[in-house]
Motif scaffolding. Structure first.
Motif, PDB file in Angstrom:
ATOM      1  N   GLN A  11      55.287   1.982 -85.425  1.00  0.00           N
ATOM      2  CA  GLN A  11      55.302   0.589 -85.860  1.00  0.00           C
ATOM      3  C   GLN A  11      56.403   0.426 -86.898  1.00  0.00           C
ATOM      4  OE1 GLN A  11      51.348  -1.281 -86.541  1.00  0.00           O
ATOM      5  NE2 GLN A  11      50.624   0.834 -86.378  1.00  0.00           N
ATOM      6  N   LEU A  12      57.048  -0.721 -86.875  1.00  0.00           N
ATOM      7  CA  LEU A  12      58.107  -1.007 -87.832  1.00  0.00           C
ATOM      8  C   LEU A  12      57.482  -1.517 -89.122  1.00  0.00           C
ATOM      9  CD1 LEU A  12      61.103  -1.262 -88.506  1.00  0.00           C
ATOM     10  CD2 LEU A  12      61.037  -3.556 -87.501  1.00  0.00           C
ATOM     11  N   VAL A  13      57.803  -0.850 -90.228  1.00  0.00           N
ATOM     12  CA  VAL A  13      57.272  -1.241 -91.529  1.00  0.00           C
ATOM     13  C   VAL A  13      58.413  -1.216 -92.549  1.00  0.00           C
ATOM     14  CG1 VAL A  13      56.511   1.119 -92.091  1.00  0.00           C
ATOM     15  CG2 VAL A  13      55.438  -0.815 -93.239  1.00  0.00           C
ATOM     16  N   SER A  14      58.412  -2.204 -93.441  1.00  0.00           N
ATOM     17  CA  SER A  14      59.445  -2.267 -94.486  1.00  0.00           C
ATOM     18  C   SER A  14      59.036  -1.400 -95.665  1.00  0.00           C
ATOM     19  CB  SER A  14      59.639  -3.709 -94.955  1.00  0.00           C
ATOM     20  OG  SER A  14      58.571  -4.098 -95.803  1.00  0.00           O
ATOM     21  N   ASP A  15      59.973  -1.179 -96.567  1.00  0.00           N
ATOM     22  CA  ASP A  15      59.669  -0.412 -97.770  1.00  0.00           C
ATOM     23  C   ASP A  15      58.734  -1.164 -98.714  1.00  0.00           C
ATOM     24  OD1 ASP A  15      61.539  -2.305 -98.547  1.00  0.00           O
ATOM     25  OD2 ASP A  15      62.683  -0.916 -99.793  1.00  0.00           O
ATOM     26  N   GLN A  16      58.439  -2.426 -98.400  1.00  0.00           N
ATOM     27  CA  GLN A  16      57.481  -3.215 -99.173  1.00  0.00           C
ATOM     28  C   GLN A  16      56.105  -3.226 -98.512  1.00  0.00           C
ATOM     29  OE1 GLN A  16      58.384  -4.403-102.250  1.00  0.00           O
ATOM     30  NE2 GLN A  16      60.181  -3.177-101.721  1.00  0.00           N
ATOM     31  N   GLY A  17      55.961  -2.545 -97.379  1.00  0.00           N
ATOM     32  CA  GLY A  17      54.683  -2.446 -96.701  1.00  0.00           C
ATOM     33  C   GLY A  17      54.409  -3.545 -95.695  1.00  0.00           C
ATOM     34  N   GLU A  18      55.429  -4.315 -95.339  1.00  0.00           N
ATOM     35  CA  GLU A  18      55.253  -5.375 -94.341  1.00  0.00           C
ATOM     36  C   GLU A  18      55.453  -4.794 -92.944  1.00  0.00           C
ATOM     37  OE1 GLU A  18      58.534  -7.534 -95.756  1.00  0.00           O
ATOM     38  OE2 GLU A  18      57.398  -8.600 -97.293  1.00  0.00           O
ATOM     39  N   VAL A  19      54.435  -4.948 -92.093  1.00  0.00           N
ATOM     40  CA  VAL A  19      54.549  -4.507 -90.712  1.00  0.00           C
ATOM     41  C   VAL A  19      55.211  -5.629 -89.921  1.00  0.00           C
ATOM     42  CG1 VAL A  19      53.287  -3.727 -88.678  1.00  0.00           C
ATOM     43  CG2 VAL A  19      52.511  -3.036 -90.955  1.00  0.00           C
ATOM     44  N   ASN A  20      56.281  -5.309 -89.219  1.00  0.00           N
ATOM     45  CA  ASN A  20      57.095  -6.303 -88.525  1.00  0.00           C
ATOM     46  C   ASN A  20      57.242  -5.960 -87.052  1.00  0.00           C
ATOM     47  OD1 ASN A  20      57.879  -7.806 -90.949  1.00  0.00           O
ATOM     48  ND2 ASN A  20      59.017  -5.951 -91.475  1.00  0.00           N
ATOM     49  N   VAL A  21      57.672  -6.930 -86.284  1.00  0.00           N
ATOM     50  CA  VAL A  21      58.023  -6.710 -84.883  1.00  0.00           C
ATOM     51  C   VAL A  21      59.483  -6.258 -84.843  1.00  0.00           C
ATOM     52  CG1 VAL A  21      58.341  -7.825 -82.637  1.00  0.00           C
ATOM     53  CG2 VAL A  21      56.388  -8.444 -84.079  1.00  0.00           C
ATOM     54  N   ASN A  22      59.747  -5.240 -84.070  1.00  0.00           N
ATOM     55  CA  ASN A  22      61.114  -4.748 -83.933  1.00  0.00           C
ATOM     56  C   ASN A  22      61.854  -5.612 -82.915  1.00  0.00           C
ATOM     57  OD1 ASN A  22      63.487  -3.343 -83.797  1.00  0.00           O
ATOM     58  ND2 ASN A  22      62.612  -1.506 -82.886  1.00  0.00           N
ATOM     59  N   GLY A  23      62.777  -6.432 -83.378  1.00  0.00           N
ATOM     60  CA  GLY A  23      63.535  -7.314 -82.504  1.00  0.00           C
ATOM     61  C   GLY A  23      64.823  -6.699 -81.983  1.00  0.00           C
ATOM     62  N   TRP A  24      65.117  -5.466 -82.362  1.00  0.00           N
ATOM     63  CA  TRP A  24      66.356  -4.804 -81.964  1.00  0.00           C
ATOM     64  C   TRP A  24      66.146  -4.017 -80.671  1.00  0.00           C
ATOM     65  CZ3 TRP A  24      71.002  -5.351 -84.473  1.00  0.00           C
ATOM     66  CH2 TRP A  24      70.966  -6.007 -85.709  1.00  0.00           C
ATOM     67  N   THR A  25      67.206  -3.948 -79.851  1.00  0.00           N
ATOM     68  CA  THR A  25      67.161  -3.229 -78.585  1.00  0.00           C
ATOM     69  C   THR A  25      68.227  -2.142 -78.585  1.00  0.00           C
ATOM     70  OG1 THR A  25      66.478  -5.249 -77.439  1.00  0.00           O
ATOM     71  CG2 THR A  25      67.373  -3.470 -76.078  1.00  0.00           C
ATOM     72  N   LEU A  26      67.785  -0.895 -78.394  1.00  0.00           N
ATOM     73  CA  LEU A  26      68.726   0.216 -78.290  1.00  0.00           C
ATOM     74  C   LEU A  26      69.345   0.195 -76.894  1.00  0.00           C
ATOM     75  CD1 LEU A  26      69.974   2.812 -79.482  1.00  0.00           C
ATOM     76  CD2 LEU A  26      67.989   4.046 -78.560  1.00  0.00           C
ATOM     77  N   LEU A  27      70.667   0.069 -76.852  1.00  0.00           N
ATOM     78  CA  LEU A  27      71.382   0.024 -75.584  1.00  0.00           C
ATOM     79  C   LEU A  27      71.904   1.398 -75.207  1.00  0.00           C
ATOM     80  CD1 LEU A  27      73.586  -3.192 -76.002  1.00  0.00           C
ATOM     81  CD2 LEU A  27      71.334  -2.983 -74.935  1.00  0.00           C
TER      82      LEU A  27
END
Length: 169
Positions: A11-27
């Motif tokens: 899961q994507l989490v910031s250094d502030q503890g916010e869990v986010n959706v990963n909007g980036w795509t590895l090509l």
């Protein structure tokens, strides 16, 4: 033997503890650039960023000479630093070079075998987001932030070292 938290999806989490959706795509290196928030391999970024408009992500693997990204950092919004195994610490040096030597101020994300035990040290090196395999990624960040209130050396996180607290200028 199974590793702690290895059964959890990253899961994507910031250094502030916010869990986010990963909007980036590895090509892949042969994939078209038609997607928003595209992450390029290091080699592809070095070869193509000069001719591209917009802001991209770059995946850095251990052994990549991250200093080669210096001329292109204005086109880079995200750098993913790969940790192929928790024992491979080269990503820590990569983060420090990006933050302290090259002045990269965008999102610096740890990806791969990233575990809660590493978070405090990764934040000290300048990581500000993590693709973390943990049942409670926000709790893992809170725990990492609570471990130490002082440090003995300076680092990319800006925490004032103990010696500077003892001997203010």
């Amino acid at each position: 033997m199974s590793l702690l938290n290895s059964s959890h999806a990253p899961q994507l989490v910031s250094d502030q503890g916010e869990v986010n959706v990963n909007g980036w795509t590895l090509l892949g290196d042969d994939d078209a650039l038609g997607v928003d928030q595209a992450v390029l391999s290091f080699g592809r970024a070095i070869n193509e960023l000069d001719g591209l408009n917009g802001r991209y992500g770059v995946r850095v693997a251990p052994g990549d000479n991250v200093r080669k990204l210096a001329p292109f950092l204005s086109k880079v919004a995200l750098i993913e630093v790969a940790f192929p195994g928790y024992r491979d610490g080269r990503g820590y040096s990569t983060a420090r070079i990006l933050r302290q030597d090259l002045g990269f101020d965008g999102e610096l994300r740890a990806v791969g075998d990233v575990l809660r035990d590493q978070l405090f040290w990764m934040m000290r090196c300048g990581f500000n987001s993590f693709l973390l395999k943990d049942a409670d990624p926000a709790g893992a960040i809170r725990h990492a932030r609570s471990l130490y209130t002082h440090a003995y050396q300076s680092a990319a996180d800006g925490l004032k070292p103990v010696w500077a607290l003892r001997h203010p200028a």
